[in-house]
Design a protein around this motif. Structure first.
Motif, PDB file in Angstrom:
ATOM      1  N   SER A 189      -5.052  -1.950  -7.529  1.00 52.42           N
ATOM      2  CA  SER A 189      -4.744  -0.710  -6.823  1.00 52.42           C
ATOM      3  C   SER A 189      -5.688   0.410  -7.260  1.00 52.42           C
ATOM      4  CB  SER A 189      -3.290  -0.306  -7.084  1.00 52.42           C
ATOM      5  OG  SER A 189      -3.076  -0.122  -8.458  1.00 52.42           O
ATOM      6  N   TRP A 190      -6.006   1.288  -6.313  1.00 48.40           N
ATOM      7  CA  TRP A 190      -6.901   2.410  -6.620  1.00 48.40           C
ATOM      8  C   TRP A 190      -6.201   3.364  -7.586  1.00 48.40           C
ATOM      9  CZ3 TRP A 190      -6.680   7.740  -5.816  1.00 48.40           C
ATOM     10  CH2 TRP A 190      -7.877   8.421  -6.074  1.00 48.40           C
ATOM     11  N   TYR A 191      -4.906   3.607  -7.342  1.00 53.00           N
ATOM     12  CA  TYR A 191      -4.155   4.468  -8.257  1.00 53.00           C
ATOM     13  C   TYR A 191      -3.710   3.631  -9.448  1.00 53.00           C
ATOM     14  CZ  TYR A 191      -0.540   7.356 -10.295  1.00 53.00           C
ATOM     15  OH  TYR A 191       0.216   8.078 -11.182  1.00 53.00           O
TER      16      TYR A 191
ATOM     17  N   LYS B 167     -13.009  -0.071  -1.269  1.00 54.78           N
ATOM     18  CA  LYS B 167     -11.688   0.208  -1.841  1.00 54.78           C
ATOM     19  C   LYS B 167     -11.757   1.210  -2.991  1.00 54.78           C
ATOM     20  CE  LYS B 167      -9.439  -2.699   0.834  1.00 54.78           C
ATOM     21  NZ  LYS B 167      -9.453  -4.134   0.525  1.00 54.78           N
ATOM     22  N   GLY B 168     -12.957   1.634  -3.342  1.00 54.30           N
ATOM     23  CA  GLY B 168     -13.062   2.698  -4.344  1.00 54.30           C
ATOM     24  C   GLY B 168     -13.355   2.227  -5.749  1.00 54.30           C
ATOM     25  N   GLY B 169     -13.594   0.927  -5.934  1.00 47.96           N
ATOM     26  CA  GLY B 169     -13.916   0.466  -7.280  1.00 47.96           C
ATOM     27  C   GLY B 169     -14.149  -1.031  -7.325  1.00 47.96           C
TER      28      GLY B 169
ATOM     29  N   LYS C 289     -10.129   2.094 -14.685  1.00 48.30           N
ATOM     30  CA  LYS C 289     -10.645   3.291 -14.010  1.00 48.30           C
ATOM     31  C   LYS C 289     -11.762   3.949 -14.811  1.00 48.30           C
ATOM     32  CE  LYS C 289      -9.183   4.778 -10.644  1.00 48.30           C
ATOM     33  NZ  LYS C 289      -9.476   4.347  -9.258  1.00 48.30           N
TER      34      LYS C 289
ATOM     35  N   GLU D 144     -10.821  -2.667  -7.586  1.00 46.03           N
ATOM     36  CA  GLU D 144     -10.078  -2.348  -6.355  1.00 46.03           C
ATOM     37  C   GLU D 144     -10.540  -3.260  -5.223  1.00 46.03           C
ATOM     38  OE1 GLU D 144     -11.123  -0.348  -8.596  1.00 46.03           O
ATOM     39  OE2 GLU D 144     -10.072   1.579  -8.640  1.00 46.03           O
ATOM     40  N   ASP D 145     -11.876  -3.518  -5.154  1.00 44.70           N
ATOM     41  CA  ASP D 145     -12.402  -4.428  -4.131  1.00 44.70           C
ATOM     42  C   ASP D 145     -11.892  -5.845  -4.357  1.00 44.70           C
ATOM     43  OD1 ASP D 145     -13.799  -2.379  -2.917  1.00 44.70           O
ATOM     44  OD2 ASP D 145     -15.684  -2.813  -3.957  1.00 44.70           O
TER      45      ASP D 145
ATOM     46  N   GLU E 115     -16.548   2.928  -9.966  1.00 44.76           N
ATOM     47  CA  GLU E 115     -15.172   3.400  -9.912  1.00 44.76           C
ATOM     48  C   GLU E 115     -15.131   4.743  -9.190  1.00 44.76           C
ATOM     49  OE1 GLU E 115     -12.129   3.187 -10.016  1.00 44.76           O
ATOM     50  OE2 GLU E 115     -11.908   1.139 -10.766  1.00 44.76           O
ATOM     51  N   SER E 116     -13.951   5.142  -8.765  1.00 43.63           N
ATOM     52  CA  SER E 116     -13.822   6.471  -8.165  1.00 43.63           C
ATOM     53  C   SER E 116     -12.491   7.086  -8.569  1.00 43.63           C
ATOM     54  CB  SER E 116     -13.917   6.377  -6.643  1.00 43.63           C
ATOM     55  OG  SER E 116     -12.857   5.602  -6.134  1.00 43.63           O
TER      56      SER E 116
ATOM     57  N   LYS F  35       0.838  -1.201   0.000  1.00 43.47           N
ATOM     58  CA  LYS F  35       0.000   0.000   0.000  1.00 43.47           C
ATOM     59  C   LYS F  35       0.877   1.256   0.000  1.00 43.47           C
ATOM     60  CE  LYS F  35      -3.926   2.038   0.106  1.00 43.47           C
ATOM     61  NZ  LYS F  35      -4.641   1.957  -1.168  1.00 43.47           N
TER      62      LYS F  35
END
Lengths: 264, 251
Positions: free
Chosen positions: B246-248, B236-238, B215, B241-242, B173-174, B35
């Motif tokens: 990775s979110w990024y 987790k933002g997507g 994304k 991602e869940d 997504e976020s 992370k």
């Protein structure tokens, strides 16, 4: 990093008459004319083994990532119907983590990419500042003239003894320079060129490498070159004296065998 | 083997040096290091890229074989109903932490300030394809909705469930507000001068040119401005991602 061969200060407090204490990295004579000589300073040994570890993880997680789309292309985009190269599925034991998992493999790859880069920078700074790069790896004119002879010596698996064993031979020098100054920086450059955010930050890098798919293919080829180097490197370590070589990369000390007067 | 152990210790040390970990999340040392590395990558790449544009290409570079990934033909009943009459009843909902929530038809979205760009689509799997996209600039739509200062993320809720079941997990997504305001971030409704095909996310999809394909939410149903995405789905933002990605995704 105190450990790169700076002479110890002479101890003036010693009882009179005793011979000057030798430098702690000076040659130590052994039995039978063999000499224990100081070869690898601590920084080199630490960065070497950390690099072994990081590169192992990078290659194995890299294979896992490649398996998500096991095809390579040249240029700015994929030509799905006509890949330049395709791969069969890799066995689990060859991958990190040990099953196909792109998300996790990317996590491992990027963590160890940072470790690889920072470790590499420490090493390159050390060998540049200490002068080792020039002193030990820059080929001399005599070296270059010796290339054919050196090839023959390698082919016959004959390794230098005596004074010659103190220096890297010309093929060693050229190989190390190729790995250090071409292949390893190439891994970083082609890796970064695959990142879309880096493409925005540094579009020139993408263009120099010929596009993202070329960068990806070059990343694979440079990695293959490194894996090839490791196989040859380890094979030569074994053939040229496994214990002695391992000892030198762990303790720093390397044993030089005397030159035989009566050859064969 | 000693050198291996030394490598392990140094590796762990280097990872720890990247920063401390969130104790509340009770993550393992390795999870924590992974992370942290993601955060270091994100911060350093963002610092280098700032507002710069993703490279743009020419008409001649456009892929003839652009691959559609993930959902390519959603079967959710609400989506099928909208699709049946050409998305004439579609309305994009934009709400959450905004002063002025929006509900826009496709005609209204097409009337908003737009941007056309020929860009490279980079899939997390490793392939790339190039296409021309036209869409409404997200920054202008956010201006219109007047984003509240506490809003940090833009969440996209989608019509599609990858398992194609009615109650399956819908894609979402976020992205963060700065990335949403980037010049090339658009809600695309055209691809290669044609109405956006179903396979590529009709009627509306996100184009986020400096990050990977996952994304770029397709089949957008609703956009929500939030302070945190911890409470949404797996937190987790997507969707991916869940499931461990990775979110990024700028790398």
């Amino acid at each position: 990093m105190t450990d790169h061969g700076v002479a110890d200060t002479v101890d003036d407090e010693r009882p009179q008459g005793e011979a000057a204490r030798p430098h702690r990295h000076a040659d130590r004579p052994l039995t039978g004319g063999r000499i224990d000589t100081w070869r690898h300073p601590l920084t080199v040994r630490l960065t070497h083994w950390l690099n072994v570890f990081a590169m192992t993880i990078l290659v194995m997680s890299g294979i896992n990532i490649l398996m998500a789309h096991p095809h390579l292309y040249w240029g700015i985009r994929s030509t799905f119907a006509d890949p330049w190269m395709s791969f069969p599925m890799a066995p689990d034991w060859l991958m990190v983590p040990m099953r196909r998992d792109l998300g996790a493999a990317r996590g491992w790859h990027f963590l160890f990419a940072w470790i690889f880069v920072l470790n590499g920078l420490v090493y390159l700074a050390f060998i540049t500042i200490s002068g080792r790069l020039q002193r030990m790896m820059e080929p001399t004119r005599a070296d270059l003239a010796d290339i054919p002879h050196s090839i023959v010596e390698h082919a016959r698996l004959k390794f230098p003894k005596g004074e010659e064993a103190r220096r890297y031979n010309v093929l060693q020098k050229l190989t190390y320079l190729l790995v250090l100054l071409v292949l390893l920086p190439m891994m970083l450059a082609t890796g970064l060129a695959m990142s879309p955010m880096m493409n925005a930050a540094l579009p020139e890098l993408l263009w120099i490498l010929g596009g993202r798919q070329s960068a990806r293919t070059l990343h694979f080829l440079a990695a293959s070159g490194l894996v090839g180097f490791v196989f040859v490197h380890v094979a030569l370590v074994v053939v040229a004296g496994f214990t002695n070589n391992m000892r030198s990369m762990i303790t720093g000390w390397f044993v030089i065998e005397p030159e035989k007067e009566d050859a064969e | 083997m000693i050198p291996e152990r030394r490598g392990l210790i140094l590796g762990a040390g280097a990872a720890l040096a990247l920063g401390g970990c969130d104790r509340v999340a009770r993550t393992s040392g390795l999870q924590c290091s992974l992370k942290k590395a993601e955060q270091v990558s994100q911060r350093s790449q963002r610092a280098l890229a700032r507002d710069r544009l993703a490279p743009e290409y020419e008409e001649k570079d456009i892929s003839s074989d652009f691959r559609a990934n993930g959902s390519v033909d959603p079967q959710a009943s609400d989506y099928l109903a909208l699709k049946a009459n050409g998305f004439r009843d579609y309305r994009l909902i934009l709400d959450g932490l905004v002063e002025n929530p929006l509900s826009l038809s496709m005609t209204e979205i097409r009337a908003r300030p737009s941007r056309t760009q020929i860009t490279k689509h980079d899939c997390v799997e490793g392939w790339s394809a190039i296409a021309k996209w036209k869409g409404a600039r997200l920054s202008r739509i956010l201006d219109e909705a007047r984003v509240k200062p506490e809003a940090r993320f833009v969440v996209f809720y989608c019509f599609d469930a990858l398992d194609q079941t009615e109650d399956g997990d819908r894609y979402y997504e976020s992205i963060d507000v700065p990335e949403a305001r980037h010049e090339q971030t658009i809600l695309a409704y055209e691809m290669n001068d044609q109405t956006l095909p179903i396979a590529n996310g009709a009627p509306l999809r996100l184009r986020l040119e400096r990050q990977l394909g996952y994304k770029m939410a397709k089949y957008i149903k609703r956009i929500e401005l939030v302070e945190s995405f911890d409470h949404i789905a797996g937190g987790k933002g997507g969707y991916w991602e869940d499931r461990g990605y990775s979110w990024y995704a700028g790398i």
